[in-house]
Motif scaffolding. Structure first.
Motif, PDB file in Angstrom:
ATOM      1  N   GLY A   1      -9.953  39.576  16.945  1.00 17.39           N
ATOM      2  CA  GLY A   1      -9.895  40.074  18.200  1.00 17.39           C
ATOM      3  C   GLY A   1     -10.064  38.842  19.431  1.00 17.39           C
ATOM      4  N   VAL A   2      -9.518  37.795  19.367  1.00 16.98           N
ATOM      5  CA  VAL A   2      -9.603  36.743  20.082  1.00 16.98           C
ATOM      6  C   VAL A   2      -7.978  36.494  20.481  1.00 16.98           C
ATOM      7  N   ASP A   3      -7.657  36.456  21.554  1.00 15.51           N
ATOM      8  CA  ASP A   3      -6.121  36.014  21.995  1.00 15.51           C
ATOM      9  C   ASP A   3      -6.029  34.583  21.796  1.00 15.51           C
ATOM     10  N   LYS A   4      -5.138  33.967  21.055  1.00 21.29           N
ATOM     11  CA  LYS A   4      -5.010  32.773  20.561  1.00 21.29           C
ATOM     12  C   LYS A   4      -4.541  32.089  21.769  1.00 21.29           C
ATOM     13  N   HIS A   5      -3.588  32.745  22.810  1.00 19.30           N
ATOM     14  CA  HIS A   5      -2.848  32.117  23.867  1.00 19.30           C
ATOM     15  C   HIS A   5      -3.936  31.793  24.987  1.00 19.30           C
ATOM     16  N   HIS A   6      -5.213  32.146  24.967  1.00 11.27           N
ATOM     17  CA  HIS A   6      -6.291  32.119  25.965  1.00 11.27           C
ATOM     18  C   HIS A   6      -7.444  31.221  25.478  1.00 11.27           C
ATOM     19  N   LEU A   7      -7.378  30.454  24.680  1.00 15.41           N
ATOM     20  CA  LEU A   7      -8.485  29.530  24.108  1.00 15.41           C
ATOM     21  C   LEU A   7      -8.912  28.368  25.048  1.00 15.41           C
ATOM     22  N   LYS A   8     -10.091  28.269  25.414  1.00  9.94           N
ATOM     23  CA  LYS A   8     -10.365  27.183  26.322  1.00  9.94           C
ATOM     24  C   LYS A   8     -10.323  25.930  25.477  1.00  9.94           C
ATOM     25  N   ASN A   9     -10.859  26.019  24.472  1.00 14.98           N
ATOM     26  CA  ASN A   9     -10.851  24.855  23.278  1.00 14.98           C
ATOM     27  C   ASN A   9     -10.488  25.553  21.999  1.00 14.98           C
ATOM     28  N   SER A  10      -9.716  24.658  21.078  1.00 21.74           N
ATOM     29  CA  SER A  10      -9.400  25.292  19.708  1.00 21.74           C
ATOM     30  C   SER A  10      -9.662  24.318  18.809  1.00 21.74           C
ATOM     31  N   VAL A  11      -9.477  24.330  17.442  1.00 20.10           N
ATOM     32  CA  VAL A  11      -9.556  23.503  16.471  1.00 20.10           C
ATOM     33  C   VAL A  11      -8.702  22.126  16.803  1.00 20.10           C
ATOM     34  N   TYR A  12      -7.574  22.306  17.484  1.00 22.58           N
ATOM     35  CA  TYR A  12      -6.665  21.013  17.934  1.00 22.58           C
ATOM     36  C   TYR A  12      -7.804  20.135  18.686  1.00 22.58           C
ATOM     37  N   GLU A  13      -8.503  20.422  19.849  1.00 24.88           N
ATOM     38  CA  GLU A  13      -9.402  19.800  20.443  1.00 24.88           C
ATOM     39  C   GLU A  13     -10.403  19.140  19.875  1.00 24.88           C
ATOM     40  N   VAL A  14     -11.060  19.855  18.787  1.00 28.72           N
ATOM     41  CA  VAL A  14     -12.170  19.447  17.863  1.00 28.72           C
ATOM     42  C   VAL A  14     -11.722  18.011  17.201  1.00 28.72           C
ATOM     43  N   LEU A  15     -10.405  18.427  16.449  1.00 27.40           N
ATOM     44  CA  LEU A  15      -9.760  17.297  15.492  1.00 27.40           C
ATOM     45  C   LEU A  15      -9.717  16.228  16.120  1.00 27.40           C
ATOM     46  N   THR A  16      -9.144  16.269  17.397  1.00 27.48           N
ATOM     47  CA  THR A  16      -8.650  15.155  17.992  1.00 27.48           C
ATOM     48  C   THR A  16      -9.855  14.385  18.749  1.00 27.48           C
ATOM     49  N   GLY A  17     -10.923  15.196  18.962  1.00 26.42           N
ATOM     50  CA  GLY A  17     -12.055  14.816  19.723  1.00 26.42           C
ATOM     51  C   GLY A  17     -12.279  15.097  21.112  1.00 26.42           C
ATOM     52  N   ASP A  18     -11.184  15.967  21.675  1.00 23.93           N
ATOM     53  CA  ASP A  18     -11.184  16.146  23.043  1.00 23.93           C
ATOM     54  C   ASP A  18     -12.380  17.133  23.466  1.00 23.93           C
ATOM     55  N   ALA A  19     -12.905  17.942  22.375  1.00 18.54           N
ATOM     56  CA  ALA A  19     -14.103  18.617  22.670  1.00 18.54           C
ATOM     57  C   ALA A  19     -14.959  18.770  21.510  1.00 18.54           C
ATOM     58  N   THR A  20     -16.076  19.141  21.486  1.00 22.22           N
ATOM     59  CA  THR A  20     -16.978  19.162  20.534  1.00 22.22           C
ATOM     60  C   THR A  20     -16.880  20.787  19.698  1.00 22.22           C
ATOM     61  N   MET A  21     -17.457  20.584  18.617  1.00 16.67           N
ATOM     62  CA  MET A  21     -17.621  21.686  17.992  1.00 16.67           C
ATOM     63  C   MET A  21     -18.416  22.701  18.529  1.00 16.67           C
ATOM     64  N   GLU A  22     -19.385  22.442  19.229  1.00 15.54           N
ATOM     65  CA  GLU A  22     -20.310  23.109  19.951  1.00 15.54           C
ATOM     66  C   GLU A  22     -19.688  23.802  20.988  1.00 15.54           C
ATOM     67  N   GLU A  23     -18.615  23.070  21.880  1.00 18.71           N
ATOM     68  CA  GLU A  23     -18.093  23.343  23.074  1.00 18.71           C
ATOM     69  C   GLU A  23     -16.908  24.490  22.613  1.00 18.71           C
ATOM     70  N   SER A  24     -16.723  24.291  21.496  1.00 16.16           N
ATOM     71  CA  SER A  24     -15.301  25.251  21.209  1.00 16.16           C
ATOM     72  C   SER A  24     -15.687  26.199  20.416  1.00 16.16           C
ATOM     73  N   ILE A  25     -16.967  26.657  20.016  1.00 21.44           N
ATOM     74  CA  ILE A  25     -17.396  27.836  19.352  1.00 21.44           C
ATOM     75  C   ILE A  25     -17.224  29.081  20.182  1.00 21.44           C
ATOM     76  N   ILE A  26     -16.492  30.088  19.853  1.00 21.00           N
ATOM     77  CA  ILE A  26     -16.693  31.541  20.564  1.00 21.00           C
ATOM     78  C   ILE A  26     -17.815  32.392  19.745  1.00 21.00           C
ATOM     79  N   LYS A  27     -18.976  32.600  20.436  1.00 23.80           N
ATOM     80  CA  LYS A  27     -20.114  33.280  19.929  1.00 23.80           C
ATOM     81  C   LYS A  27     -19.812  34.803  19.813  1.00 23.80           C
ATOM     82  N   LYS A  28     -20.261  35.248  18.788  1.00 19.98           N
ATOM     83  CA  LYS A  28     -19.995  36.620  18.472  1.00 19.98           C
ATOM     84  C   LYS A  28     -18.694  37.080  18.955  1.00 19.98           C
ATOM     85  N   ALA A  29     -17.496  36.723  18.471  1.00 17.41           N
ATOM     86  CA  ALA A  29     -16.284  37.090  18.642  1.00 17.41           C
ATOM     87  C   ALA A  29     -16.286  38.866  18.243  1.00 17.41           C
ATOM     88  N   PRO A  30     -15.194  39.432  18.637  1.00 11.68           N
ATOM     89  CA  PRO A  30     -15.363  41.175  18.557  1.00 11.68           C
ATOM     90  C   PRO A  30     -15.387  41.325  17.136  1.00 11.68           C
TER      91      PRO A  30
END
Length: 267
Positions: free
Chosen positions: A50-79
């Motif tokens: 239920g989440v639009d992949k085109h409008h992610l603030k942070n994604s797995v990409y940012e997590v793996l490359t170190g541009d964002a932390t896991m905490e910053e990339s988690i969408i809490k309680k997705a639909p």
């Protein structure tokens, strides 16, 4: 203790993403704390949650490359009812970039270590290939769930996958084991389905889940509505099967933990 489970098969079209989304939703309904990580650049598990992949603030990409932390990339309680780290086409670039980074096989493991205590289950969906993304998922996990159709070519494919899992176990992650083999798109009317199913049980024994996932229209329709089957039609055969799988998984893990504790005491 958190269970980190990778759902993978090098063969496409076997129900990996369907399993990841519906198992995550079923575990969440049983009041387990669940995080799903979408490691497939197609982002189907993200959309199916239920989440639009085109409008992610942070994604797995940012997590793996170190541009964002896991905490910053988690969408809490997705639909869909669980927490999510989403994915999209940006992830295709990650493989090339990972080659230049230190500890490239362990980027996901390091990221998950920062938040894993917040969850009972972390489920990782993977692309249908063995690449550096899949290696990252396997290096981070304690177990592998292998969804497979009961057809002739699937038997050939599973032996190659088990060889891969054994190599990862020996070289990168000694804790990695096969958590279970899941029969998907199961049609008991077909004699080949029954034959392959019997071969699987004969060869892998208790590693084959008793729960089978049937061919089910509602299960196939649910992703187009951005919902797991449980929210799309909770009375459908597919939704009921994944609830049964969640129950079987929880019981099996409980038994394994009890057995491990007993062996520790005896040792």
């Amino acid at each position: 203790m958190t269970k980190i489970l990778t759902i993978t098969n090098q063969k496409g079209g076997v129900g990996k993403t369907t399993t990841c989304v519906n198992l995550a939703a079923s575990l969440a309904v049983t009041k387990k704390r669940v995080l799903m990580v979408d490691m497939d650049p197609q982002g189907n598990a993200t959309m199916g949650s239920g989440v639009d992949k085109h409008h992610l603030k942070n994604s797995v990409y940012e997590v793996l490359t170190g541009d964002a932390t896991m905490e910053e990339s988690i969408i809490k309680k997705a639909p869909a009812g669980y927490d999510l780290v989403g994915s999209n086409g940006d992830l295709t670039a990650a493989e090339v970039e990972l080659l230049q980074l230190p500890r490239r096989e362990f980027r996901m493991k390091m990221a998950l270590e920062t938040i894993q205590d917040q969850y009972d289950f972390i489920l990782i969906d993977n692309p249908p290939s063995l690449n550096l993304l899949t290696v990252n998922a396997l290096a981070a996990s304690s177990g592998v769930i292998i969804p497979m159709q009961c057809e002739y070519y699937a038997l050939e494919g599973i032996s190659a996958l088990i060889g891969t899992i054994n190599k990862i176990n020996q070289r990168l992650n000694p804790s990695l084991k096969i958590e279970g083999i899941l029969r998907t798109m199961f049609d008991p009317r077909m004699s080949l389905t029954k034959d392959v199913s019997e071969h699987l049980v004969e060869y892998f024994g208790d590693q084959v889940y008793r729960t089978v996932i049937p061919r089910n229209v509602r299960l196939a329709e649910a992703p187009s509505h951005g919902l797991p089957a449980l929210m799309y039609d909770k009375n459908s055969r597919g939704a009921i099967a994944y609830l049964a799988l969640a129950g079987e998984l929880i019981r099996k893990i409980g038994q394994d933990d009890k057995q491990a504790g007993k062996q520790e005491q005896e040792g």
